[in-house]
Enzyme design. Sequence first.
Site, mmCIF file in Angstrom:
data_model
loop_
_atom_site.group_PDB
_atom_site.id
_atom_site.type_symbol
_atom_site.label_atom_id
_atom_site.label_comp_id
_atom_site.label_asym_id
_atom_site.label_seq_id
_atom_site.Cartn_x
_atom_site.Cartn_y
_atom_site.Cartn_z
ATOM 1 N N ALA A 10 0.828 -1.220 0.000
ATOM 2 C CA ALA A 10 0.000 0.000 0.000
ATOM 3 C C ALA A 10 0.858 1.264 0.000
ATOM 4 C CB ALA A 10 -0.932 0.000 1.212
ATOM 5 N N GLY A 14 5.259 -0.176 -3.892
ATOM 6 C CA GLY A 14 4.479 -1.406 -3.755
ATOM 7 C C GLY A 14 3.146 -1.319 -4.488
ATOM 8 N N ALA A 35 0.967 -2.727 6.978
ATOM 9 C CA ALA A 35 0.588 -2.255 8.316
ATOM 10 C C ALA A 35 -0.115 -0.897 8.264
ATOM 11 C CB ALA A 35 1.833 -2.163 9.187
ATOM 12 N N THR A 124 17.957 -0.896 -1.663
ATOM 13 C CA THR A 124 18.195 0.455 -2.194
ATOM 14 C C THR A 124 19.664 0.685 -2.525
ATOM 15 O OG1 THR A 124 18.229 2.791 -1.532
ATOM 16 C CG2 THR A 124 18.267 1.208 0.241
ATOM 17 N N GLU A 126 21.186 3.127 -1.626
ATOM 18 C CA GLU A 126 21.781 3.872 -0.507
ATOM 19 C C GLU A 126 22.667 2.998 0.375
ATOM 20 O OE1 GLU A 126 19.538 6.652 1.730
ATOM 21 O OE2 GLU A 126 18.431 7.363 -0.012
HETATM 22 P P1 NAD Z 1 6.792 3.860 1.269
HETATM 23 O O1 NAD Z 1 7.294 4.497 2.515
HETATM 24 O O2 NAD Z 1 5.981 4.649 0.309
HETATM 25 O O3 NAD Z 1 5.922 2.565 1.628
HETATM 26 C C1 NAD Z 1 6.285 1.649 2.615
HETATM 27 C C2 NAD Z 1 5.082 0.750 2.856
HETATM 28 O O4 NAD Z 1 5.458 -0.244 3.836
HETATM 29 C C3 NAD Z 1 3.874 1.481 3.417
HETATM 30 O O5 NAD Z 1 2.699 1.065 2.755
HETATM 31 C C4 NAD Z 1 3.835 1.072 4.885
HETATM 32 O O6 NAD Z 1 2.548 1.074 5.437
HETATM 33 C C5 NAD Z 1 4.419 -0.340 4.801
HETATM 34 N N1 NAD Z 1 5.023 -0.767 6.071
HETATM 35 C C6 NAD Z 1 5.899 -0.076 6.846
HETATM 36 N N2 NAD Z 1 6.209 -0.801 7.938
HETATM 37 C C7 NAD Z 1 5.527 -1.968 7.852
HETATM 38 C C8 NAD Z 1 5.441 -3.120 8.657
HETATM 39 N N3 NAD Z 1 6.130 -3.212 9.807
HETATM 40 N N4 NAD Z 1 4.650 -4.133 8.254
HETATM 41 C C9 NAD Z 1 3.941 -4.048 7.101
HETATM 42 N N5 NAD Z 1 3.973 -2.976 6.304
HETATM 43 C C10 NAD Z 1 4.756 -1.942 6.669
HETATM 44 O O7 NAD Z 1 8.068 3.238 0.577
HETATM 45 P P2 NAD Z 1 8.512 3.144 -0.953
HETATM 46 O O8 NAD Z 1 9.164 4.401 -1.337
HETATM 47 O O9 NAD Z 1 7.390 2.613 -1.735
HETATM 48 O O10 NAD Z 1 9.665 2.037 -0.831
HETATM 49 C C11 NAD Z 1 9.359 0.653 -0.930
HETATM 50 C C12 NAD Z 1 10.639 -0.135 -0.797
HETATM 51 O O11 NAD Z 1 11.553 0.265 -1.818
HETATM 52 C C13 NAD Z 1 11.377 0.077 0.515
HETATM 53 O O12 NAD Z 1 11.904 -1.146 0.933
HETATM 54 C C14 NAD Z 1 12.485 1.068 0.174
HETATM 55 O O13 NAD Z 1 13.593 0.897 1.026
HETATM 56 C C15 NAD Z 1 12.792 0.656 -1.246
HETATM 57 N N6 NAD Z 1 13.325 1.724 -2.115
HETATM 58 C C16 NAD Z 1 12.654 2.896 -2.277
HETATM 59 C C17 NAD Z 1 13.148 3.852 -3.162
HETATM 60 C C18 NAD Z 1 12.439 5.170 -3.403
HETATM 61 O O14 NAD Z 1 12.990 6.024 -4.096
HETATM 62 N N7 NAD Z 1 11.244 5.383 -2.901
HETATM 63 C C19 NAD Z 1 14.328 3.611 -3.851
HETATM 64 C C20 NAD Z 1 15.010 2.399 -3.643
HETATM 65 C C21 NAD Z 1 14.469 1.468 -2.784
HETATM 66 O O1 DAU Z 2 18.344 6.181 -3.454
HETATM 67 C C1 DAU Z 2 17.206 5.467 -3.076
HETATM 68 C C2 DAU Z 2 16.548 6.147 -1.898
HETATM 69 O O2 DAU Z 2 15.993 7.348 -2.381
HETATM 70 C C3 DAU Z 2 15.503 5.292 -1.212
HETATM 71 O O3 DAU Z 2 16.115 4.160 -0.666
HETATM 72 C C4 DAU Z 2 14.788 6.079 -0.109
HETATM 73 O O4 DAU Z 2 13.733 5.313 0.444
HETATM 74 C C5 DAU Z 2 14.232 7.341 -0.707
HETATM 75 O O5 DAU Z 2 13.655 8.128 0.315
HETATM 76 C C6 DAU Z 2 15.330 8.129 -1.421
HETATM 77 O O6 DAU Z 2 16.275 8.676 -0.477
HETATM 78 P P1 DAU Z 2 16.841 10.166 -0.641
HETATM 79 O O7 DAU Z 2 17.328 10.639 0.661
HETATM 80 O O8 DAU Z 2 17.764 10.251 -1.799
HETATM 81 O O9 DAU Z 2 15.471 10.893 -1.070
HETATM 82 P P2 DAU Z 2 14.793 12.269 -0.613
HETATM 83 O O10 DAU Z 2 13.627 12.475 -1.510
HETATM 84 O O11 DAU Z 2 14.578 12.351 0.847
HETATM 85 O O12 DAU Z 2 15.928 13.323 -1.004
HETATM 86 C C7 DAU Z 2 16.428 13.423 -2.329
HETATM 87 C C8 DAU Z 2 17.477 14.514 -2.350
HETATM 88 O O13 DAU Z 2 16.830 15.779 -2.123
HETATM 89 C C9 DAU Z 2 18.519 14.393 -1.248
HETATM 90 O O14 DAU Z 2 19.775 14.828 -1.742
HETATM 91 C C10 DAU Z 2 18.028 15.332 -0.159
HETATM 92 C C11 DAU Z 2 17.335 16.430 -0.954
HETATM 93 N N1 DAU Z 2 16.187 17.075 -0.261
HETATM 94 C C12 DAU Z 2 15.198 16.276 0.211
HETATM 95 C C13 DAU Z 2 14.114 16.819 0.864
HETATM 96 C C14 DAU Z 2 13.011 15.926 1.427
HETATM 97 C C15 DAU Z 2 16.111 18.463 -0.168
HETATM 98 O O15 DAU Z 2 17.002 19.186 -0.632
HETATM 99 N N2 DAU Z 2 15.041 19.000 0.489
HETATM 100 C C16 DAU Z 2 14.036 18.238 1.017
HETATM 101 O O16 DAU Z 2 13.080 18.806 1.624
#
Ligand code: NAD
Ligand code: DAU
Length: 335
Positions: A10, A14, A35, A124, A126
């Site tokens: 959700a 995902g 969750a 990730t 990261e």
């Molecule tokens: P998100 O924060 O949008 O979603 C996370 C989801 O996990 C939510 O629906 C939340 O309710 C659920 N969740 C959290 N804790 C839980 C628990 N204990 N049990 C069951 N559900 C739970 O995250 P996203 O950006 O969609 O990221 C998804 C995955 O991809 C993560 O593992 C993240 O590390 C990875 N990822 C994200 C990015 C990005 O840019 N967003 C990049 C690389 C990897």
């Molecule tokens: O690289 C993959 C990761 O990307 C995922 O694993 C993480 O879940 C996801 O949150 C993301 O991490 P970042 O820290 O790179 O993303 P964020 O959007 O928080 O920030 C992107 C860049 O922008 C980072 O250099 C910080 C900067 N930033 C972010 C925010 C929220 C700003 O300058 N201002 C802001 O308010």
Amino acid sequence: MKSILVTGGAGFIGSNFVRYMLNKYKDYRIIVLDALTYAGNRENLADLEGDPSYFFYEGDIRDELVVDNLMSNVDAVVNFAAETHVDRSIHEAGMFIETDIKGAFVLLEAAKKYGVKRFLHISTDEVYGSIEDGSFKEGDLLEPNSPYSASKAGGDLLVRSYLKTFGVPVLITRSSNNYGPYQYPEKLIPLFITNAIDNQQLPLYGDGKNVRDWIYVDDNCSGIDAVLHKGETGKIYNIGAGNERENIFITHTILEYLHKPKSLIKPVKDRPGHDRRYSIDTNEIRALGWKPKHNLEDGLKMTIDWYVKNENWWRKIKEKQAEYQRFYEAQYKDR
Ligand code: NAD
Ligand code: DAU
């Protein structure tokens, strides 16, 4: 492979993945376990309600009973569930350890018990840390710099150990920064789009020159699909589209597209431990025949258009996010 447990389904990636899979594979059954933390939202999957191939369970991946029950009946698991925002991990790291490490452990134990055919763990880029020149390969050292990336790295290592010790058929993807519809407006792109729409300031950290490699969420979903079906058990696959840009570039692009002034940009104090640059080598996943479909310019336009058209979705969430921000600022103002 007919029946897939998608944890964290959700959330942002995902929910896009569930939609992608149900569109592509008409005979698959997807069971979402989520969750519904602050980041989870059933509305992200509202269009799938009533689809007989889609089932939703509200529950925690740390809950052994729930996980055991669901795992007994699936062919594969794709674990998206995690705490994901770096800034929140700096404010309060506890839940990151709980979900990103302990949660992965509970899932792995159940996968071992029921002999699931594929355990795909979503990680990730990261976990590698920051890189000045060149790009990280899958076998490189893990040097995470935030509690978020450290707990994700912990999860990855646990996943590896369940292959080596117990033979659980695991795979890991490590993608770069995703953007697209349904992303919670705490992350850079949706935060800046929604602030700009409302003529609010855009808080740009440090000098704005940190580099991220952006991938449109659907391209990550097709990459995850490729790894799930064609990946080699035990391998790690980086997923990235090769769109490295400084944050200031992304910020200007958003403002220009929305016809908003650059004066909305507010340089603010840098994030502690802020990684300067992410860059990944994607030859492994490209060898599976995968490539991204979207370029950054078009992907960003589609994303901005989506937020412009879907205010109903983000206004409620943004109010909750503002409450969190106020709470955090009051709590941590002296630190
Ligand atoms: P998100 O924060 O949008 O979603 C996370 C989801 O996990 C939510 O629906 C939340 O309710 C659920 N969740 C959290 N804790 C839980 C628990 N204990 N049990 C069951 N559900 C739970 O995250 P996203 O950006 O969609 O990221 C998804 C995955 O991809 C993560 O593992 C993240 O590390 C990875 N990822 C994200 C990015 C990005 O840019 N967003 C990049 C690389 C990897
Ligand atoms: O690289 C993959 C990761 O990307 C995922 O694993 C993480 O879940 C996801 O949150 C993301 O991490 P970042 O820290 O790179 O993303 P964020 O959007 O928080 O920030 C992107 C860049 O922008 C980072 O250099 C910080 C900067 N930033 C972010 C925010 C929220 C700003 O300058 N201002 C802001 O308010």
